[in-house]
Design a protein around this motif. Sequence first.
Motif, PDB file in Angstrom:
ATOM      1  N   TYR A 156      83.951 -52.008  10.539  1.00  0.00           N
ATOM      2  CA  TYR A 156      83.061 -51.702   9.406  1.00  0.00           C
ATOM      3  C   TYR A 156      82.227 -50.475   9.710  1.00  0.00           C
ATOM      4  O   TYR A 156      81.603 -50.368  10.760  1.00  0.00           O
ATOM      5  N   ARG A 170      81.169 -46.207   7.883  1.00  0.00           N
ATOM      6  CA  ARG A 170      80.952 -45.311   6.751  1.00  0.00           C
ATOM      7  C   ARG A 170      82.130 -45.311   5.773  1.00  0.00           C
ATOM      8  O   ARG A 170      81.945 -45.329   4.552  1.00  0.00           O
ATOM      9  N   VAL A 184      82.170 -48.462   3.592  1.00  0.00           N
ATOM     10  CA  VAL A 184      81.099 -48.488   2.593  1.00  0.00           C
ATOM     11  C   VAL A 184      81.443 -47.582   1.415  1.00  0.00           C
ATOM     12  O   VAL A 184      81.332 -47.986   0.250  1.00  0.00           O
ATOM     13  N   LEU A 191      74.692 -41.550  -0.894  1.00  0.00           N
ATOM     14  CA  LEU A 191      75.353 -42.577  -0.089  1.00  0.00           C
ATOM     15  C   LEU A 191      76.038 -41.947   1.122  1.00  0.00           C
ATOM     16  O   LEU A 191      76.007 -42.506   2.226  1.00  0.00           O
ATOM     17  N   GLU A 192      76.649 -40.784   0.923  1.00  0.00           N
ATOM     18  CA  GLU A 192      77.273 -40.086   2.055  1.00  0.00           C
ATOM     19  C   GLU A 192      76.237 -39.722   3.110  1.00  0.00           C
ATOM     20  O   GLU A 192      76.481 -39.862   4.310  1.00  0.00           O
ATOM     21  N   THR A 227      74.969 -43.118   4.879  1.00  0.00           N
ATOM     22  CA  THR A 227      75.952 -43.721   5.778  1.00  0.00           C
ATOM     23  C   THR A 227      76.238 -42.832   6.987  1.00  0.00           C
ATOM     24  O   THR A 227      76.454 -43.338   8.090  1.00  0.00           O
ATOM     25  N   PHE A 264      75.505 -44.762  10.456  1.00  0.00           N
ATOM     26  CA  PHE A 264      76.619 -45.069  11.355  1.00  0.00           C
ATOM     27  C   PHE A 264      76.805 -44.004  12.430  1.00  0.00           C
ATOM     28  O   PHE A 264      77.526 -44.229  13.400  1.00  0.00           O
ATOM     29  N   ARG A 314      74.920 -45.955  15.168  1.00  0.00           N
ATOM     30  CA  ARG A 314      75.059 -47.330  14.691  1.00  0.00           C
ATOM     31  C   ARG A 314      74.420 -48.370  15.592  1.00  0.00           C
ATOM     32  O   ARG A 314      74.145 -49.488  15.151  1.00  0.00           O
ATOM     33  N   ALA A 360      73.147 -50.832  11.238  1.00  0.00           N
ATOM     34  CA  ALA A 360      74.017 -50.469  10.118  1.00  0.00           C
ATOM     35  C   ALA A 360      75.123 -51.486   9.866  1.00  0.00           C
ATOM     36  O   ALA A 360      75.458 -51.775   8.711  1.00  0.00           O
ATOM     37  N   GLU A 361      75.684 -52.059  10.944  1.00  0.00           N
ATOM     38  CA  GLU A 361      76.858 -52.921  10.753  1.00  0.00           C
ATOM     39  C   GLU A 361      76.554 -54.242  10.055  1.00  0.00           C
ATOM     40  O   GLU A 361      77.477 -54.951   9.645  1.00  0.00           O
ATOM     41  N   VAL A 398      77.629 -53.363   1.443  1.00  0.00           N
ATOM     42  CA  VAL A 398      77.798 -52.198   0.574  1.00  0.00           C
ATOM     43  C   VAL A 398      76.660 -52.108  -0.447  1.00  0.00           C
ATOM     44  O   VAL A 398      76.106 -51.030  -0.689  1.00  0.00           O
ATOM     45  N   PHE A 417      73.605 -50.624   1.153  1.00  0.00           N
ATOM     46  CA  PHE A 417      73.673 -49.166   1.323  1.00  0.00           C
ATOM     47  C   PHE A 417      73.496 -48.437  -0.005  1.00  0.00           C
ATOM     48  O   PHE A 417      72.897 -47.356  -0.050  1.00  0.00           O
TER      49      PHE A 417
END
Length: 271
Positions: A163, A165, A168, A215-216, A219, A223, A226, A254-255, A259, A262
């Motif tokens: 799991y 970037r 997501v 979002l980019e 993430t 990550f 992470r 992060a993990e 979704v 995020f």
Amino acid sequence: MSAPLPSLRDQLDAHGLTAKKSFGQHFLLDLNVTRKIVRLAGPFEGRSVIEVGPGPGGLTRALLESDADRVVLVEKDPRFVPLLQELDDGAGRLVIVQADALKVEERTLVEGPAHLVSNLPYNVGTPLLIKWLTGPWQPCALTLMFQKEVAERVVAGVGDDAYGRLAVIAQATCEARIVMHLPAAAFTPPPKVASAVVHLVPHAARPDDALLKRLERVTAAAFGQRRKMLRSSLKTLGGAALCEAAGIEPDARAEVVDVAGFLRLAAALGG
């Protein structure tokens, strides 16, 4: 009635063609396998299909047997263009574009809804997927071959080792699932890893372009570090205050953020 096409291996030999490592090429020559991939991708119901990196045309042959209205090939390696032209039966269904798929504007290649079906070159599979998930052109479905490890990263769930970037962004925009596994021996030359086909269907309500850009950013930061708590990995974007605005525990990593979490972080980031 047109004469039967020679086998893919015979075509490769006749043109003196071999795979180039620099292009990440591994050919899928078994037409039973390529036909199965096309069945999993379809039906196309008269829509166009874009195929990236067709190489000698194993998948192309299966696509031309399908109900696709047009098959548009994007091939970077000019060596394969003459070979692919041999698949054209003059019916106007086959279009060959010699270009770098990372630079192509797909909306200039097709009109109306279109599918993407490709055995992607291993060295550009991930950036191509990100381009199609977040860019201005939106296919109605994507059926794509990746290295198994990359495929698992696309479909991974929160808490899974894979799991990250890619999961997501893929799952924020699409419903994604692995529909087929292939061993390395299925390819010529065999890669060092197994492969898998991922089928992605875009959500009816895709996040808007501005939210996807945020979002980019979120993430990439989360990550990229992470193992750090989000209050630290997202420090340059607002850290603990950003997390709290999104209803996310700042001490989380992060993990463990799903979704939806995020997407809330991206929304809270604002402009």
